[in-house]
Design a protein around this motif. Structure first.
Motif, PDB file in Angstrom:
ATOM      1  N   UNK A  37       0.867  -1.175   0.000  1.00 41.45           N
ATOM      2  CA  UNK A  37       0.000   0.000   0.000  1.00 41.45           C
ATOM      3  C   UNK A  37       0.902   1.222   0.000  1.00 41.45           C
ATOM      4  N   UNK A  38       0.596   2.165  -0.864  1.00 44.95           N
ATOM      5  CA  UNK A  38       1.379   3.402  -0.963  1.00 44.95           C
ATOM      6  C   UNK A  38       0.738   4.477  -0.090  1.00 44.95           C
ATOM      7  N   UNK A  39       1.528   5.045   0.801  1.00 46.30           N
ATOM      8  CA  UNK A  39       1.066   6.115   1.686  1.00 46.30           C
ATOM      9  C   UNK A  39       1.822   7.386   1.332  1.00 46.30           C
ATOM     10  N   UNK A  40       1.088   8.428   0.984  1.00 48.33           N
ATOM     11  CA  UNK A  40       1.698   9.715   0.638  1.00 48.33           C
ATOM     12  C   UNK A  40       1.207  10.780   1.611  1.00 48.33           C
ATOM     13  N   UNK A  41       2.150  11.531   2.169  1.00 50.85           N
ATOM     14  CA  UNK A  41       1.835  12.583   3.142  1.00 50.85           C
ATOM     15  C   UNK A  41       2.400  13.895   2.624  1.00 50.85           C
ATOM     16  N   UNK A  42       1.565  14.931   2.616  1.00 54.52           N
ATOM     17  CA  UNK A  42       2.009  16.296   2.311  1.00 54.52           C
ATOM     18  C   UNK A  42       1.534  17.198   3.436  1.00 54.52           C
ATOM     19  N   UNK A  43       2.457  17.973   3.982  1.00 53.79           N
ATOM     20  CA  UNK A  43       2.112  18.886   5.071  1.00 53.79           C
ATOM     21  C   UNK A  43       3.227  19.907   5.212  1.00 53.79           C
ATOM     22  N   UNK A  44       3.079  20.777   6.177  1.00 55.30           N
ATOM     23  CA  UNK A  44       4.152  21.728   6.472  1.00 55.30           C
ATOM     24  C   UNK A  44       5.320  20.984   7.103  1.00 55.30           C
TER      25      UNK A  44
ATOM     26  N   UNK B 273       0.453  13.661  13.112  1.00 52.77           N
ATOM     27  CA  UNK B 273       1.177  14.843  12.644  1.00 52.77           C
ATOM     28  C   UNK B 273       0.638  16.108  13.288  1.00 52.77           C
ATOM     29  N   UNK B 274      -0.673  16.216  13.372  1.00 50.00           N
ATOM     30  CA  UNK B 274      -1.288  17.472  13.826  1.00 50.00           C
ATOM     31  C   UNK B 274      -1.226  17.665  15.335  1.00 50.00           C
ATOM     32  N   UNK B 275      -1.184  16.565  16.110  1.00 49.78           N
ATOM     33  CA  UNK B 275      -1.228  16.756  17.567  1.00 49.78           C
ATOM     34  C   UNK B 275       0.023  17.446  18.091  1.00 49.78           C
TER      35      UNK B 275
END
Length: 475
Positions: A262-269, A334-336
């Motif tokens: 499974x490919x997991x892609x993350x984009x964020x600051x 990521x957000x916490x």
């Protein structure tokens, strides 16, 4: 070597044959300041085990180094990793003691295969008592917790608290204040521990655990906080940021059928410890990262791509329910950490003072009396008897802290002990959000081409890997 590594990985870490295989193939670390013009290159290869990647990333994160680019692979049960890292100022890592620490730690077999079988387990110790708490967040909660601990004769040595999606998780290390003359130590009286657990449990109206604990690896605070919030189902109540129109982390999970991943892609600051947070979340959820690549993008963004399988059966993500859960858990992980640290109208205060009984209770009471909510806190005491505490604060409704309130706090706590490190909100935050929004549009446009990123450009992404013979051996 590949067959031996596979045999070792399939057997219990405490099996004598597995120990023999690891002894024949010890971890190897190369730290190179000449391979890249603007970063220090750290190369690691070793026999692979579940959590190896997280163990390596944890060392780098704990040193407050920035990972600008990385590539990792564990096919054939052999772990290979390359990191481009800098210090907080964007410079190469040249300090000899730091380089030596990285080298010795990452080459230590005990780092990857600790005696404790569970990486988030509790190891008995006489150094301190560890208190773990999860519950519903509310204004003044940390102040109430500190007041209870002070009343129960506990001296807080280190602590960290996170809040996210109306939930709170905290890990607090305390010693017996009544025996401070003899150096303190863990609280061992079962009746007293039960009383502390009962009072804090009533205060939190949620899960509270009080145990004697030690071992920095088994009880790494950030790892434990991630685990507490995952088991507290902190990710389920997400979506408030999106509803408020704020920029959000973008996570996509797609099938890579030709490779069985499974490919997991993350984009964020981009930010410090970003890679640690994402890898920690996937490790806690029992996924194995077989390939991955991360890179900082222009404008302060970050791109991460992972190819994963379930640890239990070696299969890819099976259904939409599992896919949605993985997405929500990664977003929350990521957000916490950024809820308080990046923008979000938070005031960052550092309090430095001589440590004493009740200091933390007094400081947090001042915040509560001035109508402030603690979004995140990092508490520590130095060997020299000085307390260094960092708080991320906002109004009860998440609003920016006014200058008048800051001055009132300064007068009550003392000018010499308080330092304003940053105050979120205003134009800088709005500008940052506009940049993130632009990156999000680019992410959506390129979502369909992610599968080829690693497998189609394996050697283009990270040039130093062209000289790695092990890539040919296990590809």
């Amino acid at each position: 070597m590949a067959l031996m590594a596979a045999a070792a990985a399939s057997m219990d870490d405490h099996d004598e044959y597995a120990k023999l295989v690891r002894g024949m193939n010890p971890p190897r670390v190369v730290i190179d300041n000449d391979a890249c013009d603007d970063a220090t290159v750290i190369r690691v290869d070793s026999v692979n085990s579940h959590g190896t990647l997280l163990a390596v990333v944890q060392v780098i994160a704990d040193l407050n180094l920035f990972i600008r680019k990385a590539y990792f692979s564990s096919d054939g049960n052999w772990f290979m990793d390359v990191f481009n890292v800098t210090d907080r100022d964007g410079n190469k890592v040249v300090d000899a003691s730091t380089i030596s620490y990285i080298q010795k730690t990452l080459e230590s077999d005990h780092w990857y295969y600790p005696d404790a079988r569970n990486t988030v387990g509790i190891v008995p110790s006489s150094e301190y008592t560890s208190i773990e708490l999860t519950g519903t967040d509310r204004p003044g909660l940390l102040s109430e917790i500190c007041a209870v601990l002070t009343a129960m004769g506990c001296a807080v040595r280190t602590a960290e608290l996170w809040t996210h999606n109306t939930r709170v998780a905290a890990v607090v290390h305390v010693t017996d204040a009544s025996s401070s003359a003899s150096g303190g130590g863990a609280i061992e009286d079962p009746a007293r521990l039960a009383a502390i657990r009962s009072r804090l449990g009533h205060l939190l109206r949620g899960h509270t655990d009080v145990r004697a604990a030690g071992s920095s690896l088994a009880h790494h605070m950030d790892r434990r906080l991630h685990h507490l919030m995952l088991t507290d189902h902190n990710h389920i109540s997400g979506g408030a940021a999106a509803a408020a129109g704020e920029s959000r982390t973008e996570v996509s999970v797609t099938s890579c059928e030709e490779r069985g991943y499974s490919s997991v892609v993350v984009r964020c600051r981009d930010r410090p410890k970003l890679l640690f947070d994402t890898v920690c979340a996937m490790t806690d959820m029992e996924y194995v990262v077989h390939h991955g690549a991360v890179a900082a993008e222009p404008g302060g963004g970050a791109y991460q791509e992972y190819y994963i399988r379930r640890r239990a059966d070696g299969l890819a993500v099976a259904c939409d329910v599992e896919r949605r859960r993985l997405v929500r858990c990664l977003e929350a992980a990521i957000e916490r950490r950024t809820t308080a640290a990046e923008g979000n109208n938070c005031l960052e205060l550092e309090v430095c003072a001589g440590d004493r009984a009740g200091l933390l209770s007094d400081v947090t009471r001042v915040f509560r009396e001035n109508g402030l909510t603690i979004r995140r806190a990092e508490i520590s005491s130095t060997a020299g008897g000085e307390a260094v505490d960092t708080f991320y604060l906002s109004g009860t409704q998440g609003e920016v802290v006014e200058e008048e309130t800051i001055e009132a706090i300064r007068k009550q706590i003392g000018e010499a002990t308080l330092r304003v490190k940053s105050n979120g909100g205003g134009g800088a935050v709005a500008e940052g959000r506009r940049k993130d929004g632009g990156g999000g549009e680019e992410a959506g446009a390129g979502a369909g081409t992610t599968t080829a990123f690693i497998f189609g450009n394996l050697f283009k992404f990270y040039r130093p890997f062209q000289g790695f013979s092990l890539v040919k051996l296990y590809s």
